[in-house]
Design an enzyme around this catalytic site. Structure first.
Site, PDB file in Angstrom:
ATOM      1  CG  HIS A   1      -2.058   0.904   1.525  1.00 36.92           C
ATOM      2  ND1 HIS A   1      -1.664   2.201   0.882  1.00 36.92           N
ATOM      3  CD2 HIS A   1      -3.249   0.727   1.528  1.00 36.92           C
ATOM      4  CE1 HIS A   1      -3.138   2.775   1.084  1.00 36.92           C
ATOM      5  NE2 HIS A   1      -3.749   1.847   1.524  1.00 36.92           N
TER       6      HIS A   1
ATOM      7  CE  LYS B   1      -7.007   9.842 -10.133  1.00 38.26           C
ATOM      8  NZ  LYS B   1      -6.844   9.498 -11.364  1.00 38.26           N
TER       9      LYS B   1
END
Length: 926
Positions: A147, A583
């Site tokens: 991540h 997004k």
């Protein structure tokens, strides 16, 4: 008369006591380290922040602002660390509270608990054949991913794990002396936490990320998964006495992207893949050897007391251990032989790991099944000779572990972007003598070239030709895959994920690349074709999700594809991207397009008689598909789970769920329960007319929401400038958080920014825009477009909320996001942009949409209070906000100074510390 304390009251009381204790211990650690003056300053800021939040007093607010703005950089670092670590400790106490509450409710199970799912099976009189068929075809696979916004250091996580264990030990039954000792140990651990550096000074490497992930196997997965499977097998056996003895397949399997995910990460290659697989195997082999060693000590069963099977006697006689002191202990002798052979296996497969066999002629086990065989003989003998109770403590779990983890531990997926595949194929064709430019071809021409090449017996890649670094890297990864599969088994690497899948040729390019590395054998169209890696398209943007059924329809229609799919078990995996679709099109449209794509794909594969497995690329935040796992899976369209699910677990979510083995088991049980319930008891069971009505509304809402979202993010002049100035995105990109860059390209375009730091940045400034923007406009326009229809449409939305899982989950997730959102704090960040006109124009639009969204959610849920139906979560968020606000204020102050050119080492340290603290307070990053 006083009412007796309920279980919830008792747990809440312990939570308050634990928070008070940890706060006092942290205060002591801080006071002892920084002295009275700085401690008094920290305490003054804390008390003032609490007063501001509780009373909204303007004088107190002004006082807090003066206190914070008057801090030196060194004092700022001290204050930020104090507030941040307090939130870390509160998180530990809340996790323990949730665990204790769940334990207390074991006898009254609720949805989301595995015991509740088993109870439903019993209540429904589910046929044993149905249950066995479900588990025979089931697959539940959490996939750990690296991540780029993981904010926790492993050293900090280790100390916090110790604190959690000590806190858990403070039960009501321990003596005063034990309680005093426990407090002293806790004080030492909290002191160690305070004196441990919170941030990394160097950037993580891919190998660091792999090693970090493996700590969760050592603490949780290696122990918990076999134990869970063994317990579930027992419970199912009791549920299906006619099917006894029931052997549960190992359907719970771990996956990983760490070391194999090359998309946008230039540091992942064949070398990191080999090392990642090697480290996984080393961790696993160490566990197996420890368990076998313990078994040797524990199974000292004597033939002077009980009998033993001839098969075990034969094993004991074949063992090199023929000590006269143990001749009546055949299990121990047999296990000594098993241990020796597995030690030889470890030394053979991992020659550089430090293991060596004392006897060169000892034969290693060729595969996991060979290791399992003698253990099964031992288990069978124990059952036959009054020793069945000896299986459960360790032998049974070890056998489940071998069935689950094999010799590889976790299947590593490899992933790369489709444009990279195209570039590699183009160069291979050019260097092979073709005089055309593959990249200039239209889609049909590319398909024709690829299918023709897949029929050829010769390779395109030649060791005598010179290629670019990119070609060598991509072929090198596939060669590493081939080698690792040969060494550790076919499950070592099984999936090839294609990012940005937009066309059919994207899938065929990966087939051709597999052929170049020996992973595809036989000509395309031949009944004897073998393709080792499942080719998994990842559909990410809104357009890609809409095209997914068409692309997969073409894939299933290819001549010869049935032979490929048959070789892979008549299954096809498809991955759906939550982050990029959000997004691209906003929260509401992302959720709706994912839902529609799933339904269309299920219908397509059902008609083709091929089993579809969906792989959900979920993140930690609601804007990236996060939220409660059980509700998210139950909200999937009917037929989309079908006994199998893979989903990503990312960054700090891994730590939150799996750092503690007890909490980890609860989360794994939730995954199994959700998969079982969604398959056999689906929540989405609307009648066709009602479904069409609801879907029509969602289509209308989605269109408005996407228009609103894209109008702001992609069509407003200066929005990128606003984003890069009013969020800490640049500071996040500079942190030593992960091995992967924050953006795919070095530009200031929103399109090129990764979805994870995009969401992380909005969280830091407390807007959390990806988790709600567009919903308010959509519902407002739907209700107010025609005043005469407002009442009927309001009733329709209420009906959708109560009767349609996807809409219910969506609204409740937005409710949670709004609880963490704060426009007053966000306005402070907006002032980081000096262009007043642009700032006011964009912030006013965001504020207006926030008002509409809050109004819509309040109306639907019938409450002005956030999380009214989840009081425990609501209280948790309310209690942490007073500690978040000062961190946000300081972050703005520090960023402003830094961007104005102030060069101070303490200042540079303070900014990432605030990022860590805010992330801990919000309990999520990207």
């Amino acid at each position: 008369m006083n009412q007796p304390l309920t279980v919830v009251d008792s747990a809440e009381s312990r939570l308050s006591d634990n928070i008070a204790l940890l706060s006092a211990l942290l205060n002591t650690a801080i006071y002892d380290t920084v002295g009275a003056d700085d401690f008094a300053l920290i305490e003054s800021i804390r008390q003032t922040a609490l007063k501001v939040h509780q009373t909204h007093d303007q004088a107190a607010s002004l006082q807090l602002e003066q206190l914070l703005s008057g801090l030196t950089p060194a004092q700022t670092v001290c204050v930020v660390r104090a507030f941040s670590y307090f939130k870390h400790l509160v998180n530990l106490a809340e996790d323990l509270y949730a665990q204790q509450l769940a334990n207390s409710q074991e006898n009254t199970p609720s949805p989301g608990m595995l015991s509740h799912s088993l109870h439903c099976l019993a209540q429904a009189n589910c046929a044993p054949e149905t249950i066995m068929q479900f588990f025979a075809g089931a697959l539940v696979s959490p996939v750990l991913t690296a991540h780029p916004t993981e904010v926790q250091r492993k050293s900090v996580l280790d100390i916090e794990r110790t604190i959690a264990e000590l806190l858990s030990a403070r039960g009501p039954l321990i003596s005063d002396s034990q309680r005093t000792r426990n407090r002293m140990l806790l004080q030492g651990a909290v002191c160690a936490l305070w004196q441990t550096r919170m941030l990394r000074f160097s950037k993580l490497t891919v190998i660091n990320e792999i090693e970090n992930a493996l700590t969760y196997y050592e603490s949780t997965f290696l122990h918990v998964i076999p134990e869970l499977l063994q317990d579930l097998e027992r419970d199912l056996g009791q549920l299906m006495p006619a099917a006894a003895p029931y052997q549960l397949p190992s359907f719970l399997r771990m996956g990983s992207w760490i070391g194999g995910d090359r998309d946008g990460n230039p540091f992942v290659n064949g070398t990191t893949l080999r090392e990642g697989v090697r480290l996984q195997a080393a961790t696993l082999f160490k566990f197996y050897l420890q368990e076998l060693s313990a078994l040797k000590r524990e199974l000292a069963v004597s033939t002077r007391l009980v009998g033993v099977s001839d098969a075990v006697l034969a094993l004991s006689k074949a063992s090199r251990d023929q000590s006269p002191h143990r001749l009546d202990e055949p299990y121990r002798l047999a296990l000594n032989g098993v241990y020796d052979r597995f030690l030889a296996t470890a030394a053979t497969l991992l020659p550089d790991a430090g293991w060596s066999s004392e006897h060169a002629e000892t034969l290693p086990f060729e595969h996991p099944e060979a290791l399992l065989a003698p253990l099964q003989l031992i288990a069978d003998s124990l059952k036959q000779h009054h020793g069945e109770a000896l299986i459960y403590p360790r032998l049974g779990k070890l056998m489940k572990a071998i069935n689950t983890f094999g010799f590889h531990l976790a299947s590593v997926d490899i992933r790369q972007s489709s444009d990279v595949h195209e570039a590699v194929i183009s160069e291979l064709l050019h260097k092979a003598g073709y005089d055309f430019d593959y990249t200039s071809f239209n889609e049909q021409e590319k398909i024709e070239v690829l299918l023709e090449e897949l029929k050829q017996p010769r390779l395109l890649f030649s060791p005598f030709q010179q290629y670019s670094e990119l070609v060598h890297k991509e072929i090198g990864v596939l060669e590493a895959v081939r080698d690792m599969r040969q060494r550790f088994g076919d499950h070592t690497v099984r999936q090839y994920i294609i990012s940005h899948t937009e066309t059919l040729s994207d899938l065929l390019e990966v087939a051709l690349l597999q052929r170049e590395a020996g992973l595809l054998r036989g000509a395309w169209g031949s009944a004897y074709i073998q393709v080792d890696l499942n080719i998994v398209p990842l559909f990410e943007t809104i357009a890609d999700l809409r095209d997914a059924p068409m692309i997969m329809g073409k894939w299933l229609s290819l001549i010869g594809i049935r032979h490929v799919i048959r070789y892979q078990g008549n299954e096809q995996e498809v991955m759906l991207g939550y982050s990029d679709s959000n997004k691209d099109g906003g929260f509401l449209t992302s959720n709706w397009e994912l839902y529609k794509a799933e339904i269309s794909l299920v219908e397509l594969f059902h008609q083709a008689k091929v089993k579809l497995r969906l792989f959900h690329g979920r993140g930690g935040t609601v804007g990236r598909g996060g939220g409660p796992t059980y509700q998210a899976i139950m909200a999937q369209p009917q037929g989309t789970v079908d006994g199998q699910i893979r989903l990503t677990e990312q960054g700090e979510i891994i730590a939150n769920k799996y750092a503690d083995p007890v909490v980890g088991r609860k989360h794994l049980e939730t995954l199994i329960a959700a998969t079982l319930d969604a398959t056999l008891f689906p929540a989405d069971q609307l009648d066709p007319a009602k479904r069409r009505s609801f879907e029509s509304v969602m289509e209308t809402l989605s269109a408005t929401a996407m228009t609103s979202y894209r109008s702001l993010v992609y069509e407003t002049p200066g929005f990128a400038e606003y984003f890069f100035h009013t969020t800490p995105i640049d500071e996040i990109a500079g942190l030593n958080l992960g091995s992967r860059p924050a953006a795919r390209k070095s530009t200031r375009r929103i399109e090129d920014l990764r979805a994870i730091p995009w969401g992380f940045s909005w969280g830091q400034c407390r807007l959390l825009l990806p988790g709600w923007y567009g919903l308010g406009s959509a519902i407002h326009q739907f209700l107010h477009h025609d005043p005469q229809l407002k009442a009927s449409r309001t009733a329709l939305l209420q009906e959708m909320l109560l009767g349609w899982p996807i809409f219910n989950t969506l609204i409740n997730n937005v409710d949670m996001v709004l609880a963490k959102t704060d426009l007053i704090v966000a306005r402070h960040y907006a002032h980081l942009l000096l262009d007043r006109q642009l700032r006011e124009e964009i912030f006013s639009r965001i504020a207006h949409e926030h008002h509409l969204t809050t109004e819509a959610v309040n109306g639907l849920l019938g409450s002005q209070e956030r999380l009214a139906s989840q009081p425990v979560l609501a209280k948790s968020i309310r209690d942490r906000l007073p500690y978040l606000d000062p961190l946000n204020h300081l972050q703005v102050e520090m960023i402003q100074r830094y961007r104005n050119g102030e060069d101070d080492e303490k200042l540079k340290l303070a900014i990432p510390l605030t990022i860590n603290g805010i992330a801990a307070g919000l309990r999520n990053t990207g």
